[in-house]
Design an enzyme around this catalytic site. Structure first.
Site, PDB file in Angstrom:
ATOM      1  N   ASP A 425      31.524  39.953  11.803  1.00 19.03           N
ATOM      2  CA  ASP A 425      31.194  41.433  12.266  1.00 19.03           C
ATOM      3  C   ASP A 425      31.661  41.451  13.724  1.00 19.03           C
ATOM      4  OD1 ASP A 425      30.413  41.605   9.634  1.00 19.03           O
ATOM      5  OD2 ASP A 425      28.331  42.364  10.163  1.00 19.03           O
ATOM      6  N   HIS A 567      29.489  36.388  13.403  1.00 20.17           N
ATOM      7  CA  HIS A 567      29.978  37.156  14.354  1.00 20.17           C
ATOM      8  C   HIS A 567      31.174  36.819  14.995  1.00 20.17           C
ATOM      9  CE1 HIS A 567      26.245  38.537  13.351  1.00 20.17           C
ATOM     10  NE2 HIS A 567      26.524  39.776  13.528  1.00 20.17           N
TER      11      HIS A 567
HETATM   12 ZN    ZN Z   1      27.417  44.394  13.669  1.00 16.77          ZN
END
Ligand code: ZN
Length: 616
Positions: A425, A567
């Site tokens: 992400d 991430h």
């Molecule tokens: Zn996010």
């Protein structure tokens, strides 16, 4: 004394004459002489036969031989004629065929042949049938039978005809095949061999196929010459332009000459031709893969010709057909292989050439602009042709079209035993995203990147490369806003703006999204317009910024069907991924995108619904 001597001498002379007469009379009982032959029909038959066929008188020894055998019936009249016409003496005269016929007719029927007979038998002799067949036919002619009866000899017939003489219709047909296909007369040996094949049960279609596919014919003639010859032989009448075109089109579509022959052999014209000639029609047994499915072969031929600019040869086509049949992804492989050939890249040098060629071959028409806009955008931004191609081939319309061509693209592919979706992400971010892609690439591993729309422009090279590697780009809102606080319209705008941005680079719209923080409510569900992908393993990489922690979280908890949250903003995450990817592969996992995971688990994801894992 003188008178006495005279009387004695006269006695001796008379005695001698008597003895000679006795001797001669005795001799005639053993050996017939020409003196007797004048009134003997058998002798006159022998004389006449020699005179007509060899133009001479028979010598005494041969005369005796014939006389004895004809008289006893051990040789028939036709047997003697056969014997003389097969002799070196007769053949060395090298009579023209017409003359030979005239001689035989004169000898055996007492008159010259009619025009009709002459042309029939000339046709025989010119097509590999021997004189013996003529003698055999004439031996049953009423004139000959009667003549033999008058001469007191047996007419007889020829008992052991060669194969070529047994059925003139077959020999004529075979002779014609040689002229039409090879442009020459058939030899005696060939006539016997090919007639033998007929008699062994092969039909005309098999023999025609053998000739039509022989190297001396097939490789020496153009398609339309091949079709002309096949139609002329198999229909025995001039073919119409329409018929010629119909079969030329078949050859042009890649099937073999055997296939065309087999199709012509199914026509009524062909069956009529065989019936008229009294020959067995037979059928062609097709053995090449390219002949087993006409539509498929036509499609693959179009593909090859359009992509490479020339027609495939038979062997190449057979290979492509086999690949296409053996494996449901086979046709995709064939398409990719052809389009990645250097000839193809040169021929289809512009993006539009490429897209037009693909759509024309797949769907038989040039694409409308709307359909290919996205592919154009992607190609112009560095999305590879291979990647665009797999997008095009993901369209259900592709599968539908392939099934029209007899190509099944839906057979269950082998599903990997354990699958997992790594997701990243908040990127893209080149320094980290590229390292993650570096880690995935050597294993052909895929991941999903839920990107933030307003970052895409700055780091578009990541999005392009990820897409080319088969990774999925998901939607993570335009500016990383928590969706639960927004109105329905604002939610939709956040998602649409991000999706538009991704599309403007890759030409591909995201089909999955992840709500910020994994938070959603009924307004979010109702307005995102895509499945909401949450996670089953949270690595908390953003909190700890510790590679070992991330590694442990994943490797200690992983199960088939998991969705892992990371991430692509932190170097520590990239470092962890460099260990996680090989370790998962080693543990037997296949790393896939979220959409691929859903496909493997046969889950049809629904818009607005949240998915934490996909275990099937
Ligand atoms: Zn996010």
């Amino acid at each position: 004394m003188k008178r006495k001597t005279n009387r004695a001498l006269r006695f001796v002379v008379r005695l001698s004459a008597m003895l000679i007469t006795i001797g001669v009379l005795a001799g005639t009982c053993l050996i017939p002489s020409r003196v007797r032959a004048k009134t003997d029909p058998t002798a006159s038959f022998i004389d006449r036969t020699y005179d007509v066929l060899l133009g001479k008188r028979v010598d005494g020894e041969r005369f005796g031989y014939w006389y004895r055998n004809l008289a006893s019936g051990s040789i028939s009249a036709s047997g003697m004629i056969d014997n003389l016409t097969s002799s070196m003496e007769f053949t060395s005269k090298k009579y023209p065929k017409e003359k030979t016929l005239d001689l035989l007719f004169e000898l055996m029927t007492g008159k010259l042949p009619t025009e009709e007979s002459r042309s029939t038998y000339l046709n025989y002799l010119e097509n590999g049938i021997s004189i013996r067949r003529v003698i055999s036919d004439l031996s049953t002619a009423p004139e000959f039978v009667q003549l033999c009866q008058e001469d007191g000899i047996r007419p007889g017939n020829i008992d052991s005809l060669e194969l070529r003489d047994k059925d003139p219709q077959i020999t004529l047909f075979v002779g014609r095949l040689f002229r039409e296909f090879y442009g020459r007369e058939i030899t005696t040996a060939e006539a016997n061999e090919w007639c033998g094949r007929f008699m062994d049960g092969q039909g005309a279609a098999q023999l025609i196929n053998t000739m039509a596919t022989s190297p001396q014919f097939a490789s020496e003639h153009s398609d339309d010459e091949i079709i002309d010859t096949l139609l002329s032989v198999m229909m025995d009448r001039p073919a119409s332009q329409g018929e010629k075109e119909q079969y030329e089109e078949m050859l042009g579509n890649g099937v073999s000459i055997s296939y065309v022959t087999s199709q012509i052999a199914k026509t009524q014209d062909y069956k009529n031709m065989c019936a008229a000639k009294g020959i067995l029609p037979g059928e062609v047994v097709l053995t090449q893969p390219r002949d087993t499915n006409y539509e498929m072969t036509s499609f693959l031929t179009r593909l090859y010709s359009r992509f490479l600019g020339c027609r495939p040869d038979g062997e190449a086509l057979n290979e492509y057909v086999l690949k296409t049949i053996e494996n449901p992804s086979g046709v995709r492989t064939v398409i990719r292989d052809l389009l990645s050939a250097p000839e193809s890249e040169e021929l289809l040098s512009s993006d539009d050439d490429f897209l037009n060629a693909v759509f024309e071959v797949f769907y038989g028409q040039t694409p409308d602009a709307g359909t290919i806009d996205g592919y154009r955008i992607g190609l112009s931004n560095g999305i590879t042709r291979a990647r665009v191609l797999s997008e095009i081939m993901k369209d259900p319309a592709f599968d539908a079209k392939m099934s029209e061509y007899g190509i099944d693209t839906h057979i269950d592919t082998e599903v990997p035993e354990k699958v997992i979706a790594l997701t990243f992400d908040d990127g893209p971010y080149t320094p980290v995203t590229m390292r993650i892609l570096d880690a995935l690439e050597p294993y052909g591993a895929h991941a999903t990147f839920f990107v933030v729309g307003n970052r895409v422009g700055n780091y578009s090279e990541c999005v392009i490369r990820a897409t080319n590697l088969g990774c999925e780009i998901g939607d993570h809102t335009w500016n990383h806003t928590s969706l639960t606080r927004l109105s329905g319209d604002a939610v939709a705008t956040q998602i649409r703006d991000c999706a538009d941005k991704v599309y403007s680079y890759t030409g591909i719209r995201p089909v999955v999204m992840r709500p910020v923080g994994g938070s959603y409510n009924s307004t979010v569900s109702a307005n995102v317009g895509m499945p909401m992908i949450i996670w089953s393993i949270d690595t908390n990489d953003w909190k700890y910024r510790d590679s070992q922690h991330v590694i442990n979280e994943v490797l200690n908890n992983v199960r088939d069907g998991d969705i892992v949250l990371m991430h692509d903003l932190y170097e520590t995450t990239a470092t962890a991924v460099e260990t996680i990817v090989p370790a998962l592969v080693e543990a037997g996992y296949t790393l896939v995108t979220v959409s691929e995971l859903a496909e493997y688990k046969q889950t049809k994801m629904e818009s607005g619904k949240a998915y934490f894992s996909l275990r099937g």
